[in-house]
Design a protein around this motif. Structure first.
Motif, short mmCIF file in Angstrom:
data_model
loop_
_atom_site.label_atom_id
_atom_site.label_comp_id
_atom_site.label_asym_id
_atom_site.label_seq_id
_atom_site.Cartn_x
_atom_site.Cartn_y
_atom_site.Cartn_z
N GLY A 3 29.00 47.65 50.31
CA GLY A 3 30.02 46.70 49.90
C GLY A 3 29.40 45.76 48.87
O GLY A 3 28.26 45.33 49.02
N PHE A 4 30.12 45.47 47.79
CA PHE A 4 29.53 44.67 46.72
C PHE A 4 30.56 43.70 46.14
O PHE A 4 31.77 43.89 46.27
N THR A 5 30.04 42.67 45.51
CA THR A 5 30.87 41.73 44.78
C THR A 5 30.01 40.98 43.78
O THR A 5 28.79 40.86 43.97
N GLY A 6 30.62 40.49 42.74
CA GLY A 6 29.94 39.58 41.84
C GLY A 6 30.16 38.15 42.30
O GLY A 6 31.25 37.79 42.75
N VAL A 7 29.13 37.33 42.24
CA VAL A 7 29.23 35.91 42.58
C VAL A 7 29.12 35.12 41.29
O VAL A 7 28.11 35.20 40.58
N ARG A 8 30.17 34.35 40.97
CA ARG A 8 30.21 33.62 39.71
C ARG A 8 29.16 32.50 39.69
O ARG A 8 29.14 31.65 40.57
N SER B 8 35.19 40.95 40.98
CA SER B 8 35.20 42.41 41.03
C SER B 8 34.57 42.99 42.30
O SER B 8 33.61 43.76 42.24
N PRO B 9 35.07 42.63 43.47
CA PRO B 9 34.51 43.20 44.70
C PRO B 9 34.90 44.67 44.85
O PRO B 9 35.82 45.17 44.18
N GLY B 10 34.22 45.34 45.74
CA GLY B 10 34.53 46.75 45.98
C GLY B 10 33.58 47.36 46.99
O GLY B 10 32.80 46.67 47.65
N PHE B 11 33.65 48.67 47.08
CA PHE B 11 32.78 49.40 48.00
C PHE B 11 32.54 50.79 47.44
O PHE B 11 33.27 51.26 46.56
N ASP B 12 31.51 51.45 47.93
CA ASP B 12 31.26 52.84 47.56
C ASP B 12 30.72 53.60 48.75
O ASP B 12 30.10 53.04 49.65
N LEU B 13 30.98 54.90 48.73
CA LEU B 13 30.54 55.82 49.78
C LEU B 13 29.91 57.03 49.11
O LEU B 13 30.23 57.35 47.96
N THR C 73 35.03 52.34 44.67
CA THR C 73 36.36 51.75 44.50
C THR C 73 36.16 50.28 44.18
O THR C 73 35.37 49.60 44.84
N GLN C 74 36.88 49.78 43.16
CA GLN C 74 36.67 48.40 42.72
C GLN C 74 38.01 47.70 42.54
O GLN C 74 39.03 48.32 42.23
N PHE C 75 37.98 46.39 42.76
CA PHE C 75 39.16 45.55 42.62
C PHE C 75 38.92 44.52 41.52
O PHE C 75 37.79 44.09 41.30
N TRP C 76 39.99 44.10 40.86
CA TRP C 76 39.88 43.12 39.78
C TRP C 76 40.54 41.81 40.19
O TRP C 76 41.54 41.78 40.92
N TYR C 77 40.00 40.74 39.66
CA TYR C 77 40.62 39.42 39.84
C TYR C 77 41.88 39.35 38.99
O TYR C 77 41.89 39.73 37.82
N SER C 78 42.95 38.86 39.56
CA SER C 78 44.22 38.76 38.85
C SER C 78 44.35 37.37 38.23
O SER C 78 44.39 36.36 38.95
N ALA C 79 44.42 37.32 36.91
CA ALA C 79 44.59 36.04 36.23
C ALA C 79 46.00 35.49 36.42
O ALA C 79 46.24 34.30 36.26
N ASN D 139 43.62 33.44 42.93
CA ASN D 139 42.90 33.73 44.18
C ASN D 139 43.32 35.05 44.83
O ASN D 139 43.27 35.20 46.05
N ARG D 140 43.74 35.99 44.00
CA ARG D 140 44.09 37.31 44.52
C ARG D 140 43.39 38.39 43.71
O ARG D 140 43.11 38.23 42.53
#
Length: 224
Positions: free
Chosen positions: A83-88, A109-114, A146-152, A156-157
């Motif tokens: 599990g990963f994420t960037g910390v600003r 940009s949090p996410g995870f990989d297998l 799999t990665q998720f993006w911050y929604s401008a 906070n989503r």
């Protein structure tokens, strides 16, 4: 007479006793490599040049944090999950200018990989004195992030970004007593999101198409 019989019995028993001491025990053929091998699990807490790292432009600077686990399942083979994420660390001025008064999310940009790894040429590496053993060495992997993006537009989503399936080559090495280096490169396919303008309605639609994905990273982790 009795003394003679006792000496004869002792003389016959002596060579038998010596022979019993010098005959080696038969090797245990029921134990082999599979019996000597044991499952091993690595817990990892790391960072580096990997997913979640961003620098410059609209994003500012984000440093990745990766929490992972890898478990050997057979000699040379392992499964893993991260599990990963960037910390600003700091926020770009460009973002403040475009969205005044809004604070950017701490996580980026949090996410995870297998995946599944095969550590190859373990026997040859051992013979040459190179680093080898459970979860150590050169490997090829089937890797799925799999990665998720911050929604401008939704403060906070995060929204679903994409997933990918890749073939990866890499190497993993111990560094000191509690360090681990993992470097890798790979490529595959993904389902990125595209925006299309509809000439008839004037609307912008989101579509997904099969695309090319690449993977390149260097991670430094702490392990127990």
């Amino acid at each position: 007479m009795h003394r003679f019989a006792w000496l004869l019995a002792a003389g016959l028993a002596a060579p038998l006793g010596v022979g019993a001491q010098t005959v080696p025990a038969a090797p245990d053929t029921t134990t082999g490599r599979s019996a000597a091998w044991q499952h091993r699990t690595l817990l990892k807490l790391g960072t580096g040049l990997t997913r979640g790292f961003e620098l410059g432009g609209f994003s500012g600077l984000s440093v990745p944090v990766v929490l992972g686990v890898e478990r050997s399942i057979t000699p040379g083979w392992s499964v893993y999950a991260n599990g990963f994420t960037g910390v600003r660390v700091y926020q770009a001025e460009r973002f403040q200018q475009m969205y005044p008064g809004r604070r950017r999310n701490l996580l980026r940009s949090p996410g995870f990989d297998l995946g599944v790894r095969w550590y190859y040429n373990q026997t040859k590496r051992q013979a040459k004195g190179k680093p080898s053993g459970p979860l150590i060495g050169n490997y090829v992997a089937l890797h799925s992030p799999t990665q998720f993006w911050y929604s401008a537009y939704r403060p906070n989503r995060f929204v679903y970004g994409y997933s990918a399936l890749m073939l990866v080559w890499g190497l993993q090495r111990r560094v000191g007593g509690h360090g681990l280096l993992d470097a890798y490169v790979g490529a595959g396919v993904s389902n990125p999101r595209y925006f299309r303008y509809d000439d008839q309605t004037g609307a912008i639609r989101q579509v997904r198409q099969l695309g090319i994905a690449t993977e390149l990273g260097v991670k430094f982790s702490l392990i127990p």
